[in-house]
Design a protein around this motif. Structure first.
Motif, PDB file in Angstrom:
ATOM      1  N   ILE A  83     -49.617 -96.040  39.496  1.00 11.82           N
ATOM      2  CA  ILE A  83     -48.162 -96.057  39.689  1.00 11.82           C
ATOM      3  C   ILE A  83     -47.545 -94.901  38.912  1.00 11.82           C
ATOM      4  N   THR A  84     -46.693 -94.135  39.566  1.00  8.26           N
ATOM      5  CA  THR A  84     -45.935 -93.121  38.865  1.00  8.26           C
ATOM      6  C   THR A  84     -44.529 -93.068  39.430  1.00  8.26           C
ATOM      7  N   ALA A  85     -43.617 -92.523  38.646  1.00  3.64           N
ATOM      8  CA  ALA A  85     -42.222 -92.458  39.071  1.00  3.64           C
ATOM      9  C   ALA A  85     -41.739 -91.015  39.016  1.00  3.64           C
ATOM     10  N   GLN A  86     -40.546 -90.798  39.521  1.00  4.98           N
ATOM     11  CA  GLN A  86     -39.898 -89.501  39.388  1.00  4.98           C
ATOM     12  C   GLN A  86     -38.395 -89.704  39.388  1.00  4.98           C
ATOM     13  N   ASP A  87     -37.691 -89.031  38.463  1.00  2.00           N
ATOM     14  CA  ASP A  87     -36.238 -89.068  38.492  1.00  2.00           C
ATOM     15  C   ASP A  87     -35.744 -88.338  39.731  1.00  2.00           C
ATOM     16  N   ASP A  88     -34.593 -88.759  40.240  1.00  2.00           N
ATOM     17  CA  ASP A  88     -34.153 -88.253  41.544  1.00  2.00           C
ATOM     18  C   ASP A  88     -33.592 -86.838  41.541  1.00  2.00           C
ATOM     19  N   ASP A  89     -33.559 -86.189  40.366  1.00  2.00           N
ATOM     20  CA  ASP A  89     -33.146 -84.787  40.321  1.00  2.00           C
ATOM     21  C   ASP A  89     -34.196 -83.893  39.665  1.00  2.00           C
ATOM     22  N   ASP A  90     -35.404 -84.427  39.461  1.00  7.21           N
ATOM     23  CA  ASP A  90     -36.512 -83.662  38.889  1.00  7.21           C
ATOM     24  C   ASP A  90     -37.428 -83.147  39.987  1.00  7.21           C
ATOM     25  N   LYS A  99     -53.927 -83.906  39.679  1.00  6.51           N
ATOM     26  CA  LYS A  99     -54.481 -83.747  38.335  1.00  6.51           C
ATOM     27  C   LYS A  99     -54.359 -85.035  37.523  1.00  6.51           C
ATOM     28  N   GLU A 100     -53.291 -85.798  37.738  1.00  2.00           N
ATOM     29  CA  GLU A 100     -53.159 -87.069  37.022  1.00  2.00           C
ATOM     30  C   GLU A 100     -54.142 -88.104  37.553  1.00  2.00           C
ATOM     31  N   VAL A 101     -54.321 -88.154  38.870  1.00  2.00           N
ATOM     32  CA  VAL A 101     -55.304 -89.072  39.458  1.00  2.00           C
ATOM     33  C   VAL A 101     -56.711 -88.717  38.977  1.00  2.00           C
ATOM     34  N   GLU A 102     -57.030 -87.429  38.992  1.00  2.00           N
ATOM     35  CA  GLU A 102     -58.346 -86.980  38.539  1.00  2.00           C
ATOM     36  C   GLU A 102     -58.587 -87.380  37.085  1.00  2.00           C
ATOM     37  N   PHE A 103     -57.552 -87.228  36.245  1.00  2.00           N
ATOM     38  CA  PHE A 103     -57.701 -87.589  34.834  1.00  2.00           C
ATOM     39  C   PHE A 103     -57.992 -89.077  34.677  1.00  2.00           C
ATOM     40  N   LEU A 104     -57.214 -89.933  35.335  1.00  2.00           N
ATOM     41  CA  LEU A 104     -57.415 -91.371  35.205  1.00  2.00           C
ATOM     42  C   LEU A 104     -58.744 -91.809  35.801  1.00  2.00           C
ATOM     43  N   GLY A 114     -49.494 -88.510  31.147  1.00  2.00           N
ATOM     44  CA  GLY A 114     -48.299 -87.754  31.497  1.00  2.00           C
ATOM     45  C   GLY A 114     -48.562 -86.271  31.334  1.00  2.00           C
ATOM     46  N   THR A 115     -47.494 -85.474  31.363  1.00  2.00           N
ATOM     47  CA  THR A 115     -47.645 -84.038  31.213  1.00  2.00           C
ATOM     48  C   THR A 115     -46.498 -83.468  30.373  1.00  2.00           C
ATOM     49  N   VAL A 116     -46.689 -82.243  29.911  1.00  2.00           N
ATOM     50  CA  VAL A 116     -45.578 -81.481  29.355  1.00  2.00           C
ATOM     51  C   VAL A 116     -44.795 -80.916  30.534  1.00  2.00           C
ATOM     52  N   ALA A 117     -43.628 -80.305  30.251  1.00  2.00           N
ATOM     53  CA  ALA A 117     -42.768 -79.903  31.364  1.00  2.00           C
ATOM     54  C   ALA A 117     -41.865 -78.732  31.004  1.00  2.00           C
ATOM     55  N   THR A 118     -41.409 -78.032  32.019  1.00  2.69           N
ATOM     56  CA  THR A 118     -40.317 -77.082  31.831  1.00  2.69           C
ATOM     57  C   THR A 118     -39.000 -77.845  31.959  1.00  2.69           C
ATOM     58  N   VAL A 119     -37.972 -77.345  31.283  1.00  4.95           N
ATOM     59  CA  VAL A 119     -36.649 -77.972  31.300  1.00  4.95           C
ATOM     60  C   VAL A 119     -35.690 -77.041  32.039  1.00  4.95           C
ATOM     61  N   PHE A 120     -34.916 -77.597  32.983  1.00  2.16           N
ATOM     62  CA  PHE A 120     -34.038 -76.763  33.794  1.00  2.16           C
ATOM     63  C   PHE A 120     -32.708 -77.456  34.062  1.00  2.16           C
ATOM     64  N   GLY A 189     -52.243 -93.568  25.759  1.00  4.18           N
ATOM     65  CA  GLY A 189     -51.844 -92.592  26.761  1.00  4.18           C
ATOM     66  C   GLY A 189     -52.224 -91.187  26.333  1.00  4.18           C
ATOM     67  N   TYR A 190     -52.168 -90.267  27.280  1.00  2.00           N
ATOM     68  CA  TYR A 190     -52.579 -88.878  27.062  1.00  2.00           C
ATOM     69  C   TYR A 190     -51.585 -87.964  27.766  1.00  2.00           C
ATOM     70  N   ASN A 191     -51.321 -86.801  27.187  1.00  2.00           N
ATOM     71  CA  ASN A 191     -50.444 -85.814  27.812  1.00  2.00           C
ATOM     72  C   ASN A 191     -51.227 -84.570  28.203  1.00  2.00           C
ATOM     73  N   ILE A 192     -51.326 -84.310  29.492  1.00  2.00           N
ATOM     74  CA  ILE A 192     -51.961 -83.084  29.975  1.00  2.00           C
ATOM     75  C   ILE A 192     -51.109 -81.903  29.529  1.00  2.00           C
ATOM     76  N   GLN A 193     -51.726 -80.915  28.932  1.00  2.00           N
ATOM     77  CA  GLN A 193     -50.980 -79.778  28.386  1.00  2.00           C
ATOM     78  C   GLN A 193     -50.791 -78.673  29.441  1.00  2.00           C
TER      79      GLN A 193
END
Length: 261
Positions: A83-90, A99-104, A114-120, A189-193
């Motif tokens: 299960i994963t989600a996404q905000d409606d403006d991201d 990559k997340e499925v492969e990791f799990l 999860g992952t790190v991200a760019t901010v916009f 949990g783990y954060n993909i860099q």
């Protein structure tokens, strides 16, 4: 994805298309219309967007109950093992899900990733969302160590903890609460860099980030979560952090926020 009285339909469409265009294709996309009251604009948009892809499902709820309730309804409706989600403006980068499925699939010791991200914002990329690769209990003291909309969970783990907690204090901190409850039970949990996600935060010095009520709610979530994690003694100074930050003049807070990203 939960949607309520959408203010920017172009951003919503861009967000949805970023999932439709993923390199990973074995997904279902549940979009929850959380009691929108905008003369049917959001409802009609979602009816039209459903035609883009047969894997998109729309759930229309006549009343607004908030994010935690909405997410629990979508979890119940979901048939996948992740299960994963996404905000409606991201926006998700096209390889995010693969990559997340492969990791799990390859790391059974982790309950979510999860992952790190760019901010916009409307003007473009202006920062970066850094996160610790392997968060510990102590990482929760300053902030939530996960970017919630980038996180993919094992569905069975969400079922174990009963999903998101619906209460007054979790109205704006349902993710922080969930992560601490999971860690208190021994899940990790783990954060993909890699920048697999684009997170929207308005870079506006005149915009009030959060009302004090939300800050009080988070303070309570922190107290409850730190207690469950067994770090309340060292965490007491951090319980008051959201309230104290809310007392900082807006222009100074803007500079702090810019330095954070």
């Amino acid at each position: 994805m939960s949607v309520y009285n959408c203010k920017d339909f172009s951003a919503l469409k861009r967000s949805i298309l970023s999932i439709v265009n993923q390199t990973f294709s074995d997904w279902e996309f549940i979009i929850y219309n959380d009691g929108s009251k905008d003369n049917g604009k959001t409802t009609q948009f979602l009816k039209d967007i459903k035609k883009l892809d047969k894997r998109i499902r729309i759930i229309d709820n006549p009343d607004n109950h908030g994010l935690a309730y909405a997410k629990n309804q979508m979890i119940k409706a979901a048939s996948g093992k992740y299960i994963t989600a996404q905000d409606d403006d991201d926006v998700s980068m096209e390889e995010r899900l693969s990559k997340e499925v492969e990791f799990l699939d390859q790391h059974s010791e982790y309950a979510f990733v999860g992952t790190v991200a760019t901010v916009f914002d409307h003007a473009g990329t202006w920062g970066h969302y850094d996160l610790e690769e392997k968060p510990t209990k102590n990482t929760f003291l300053w902030n939530s160590p996960f970017l919630h909309p980038s996180v993919m969970f094992r569905k069975e783990v969400l079922d174990v903890v009963g999903g998101y907690r619906v209460s007054w204090e979790t109205m704006r901190a349902e993710d922080y609460d969930l992560f601490m409850r999971l860690y208190s039970l021994g899940y990790k949990g783990y954060n993909i860099q890699e920048d697999l996600y684009k997170y929207r935060i308005e870079n506006n010095p005149n915009k009030k980030y959060r009302p004090m009520r939300s800050r009080l709610q988070e303070a309570k979530v922190r107290w409850q979560g730190f207690k469950k994690l067994g770090i309340l003694a060292k965490g007491m100074p951090y319980v008051a952090k959201p309230v104290l930050i809310g007392l900082i003049p807006q222009k100074i807070f803007y500079l702090i926020k810019k330095s954070r990203y």
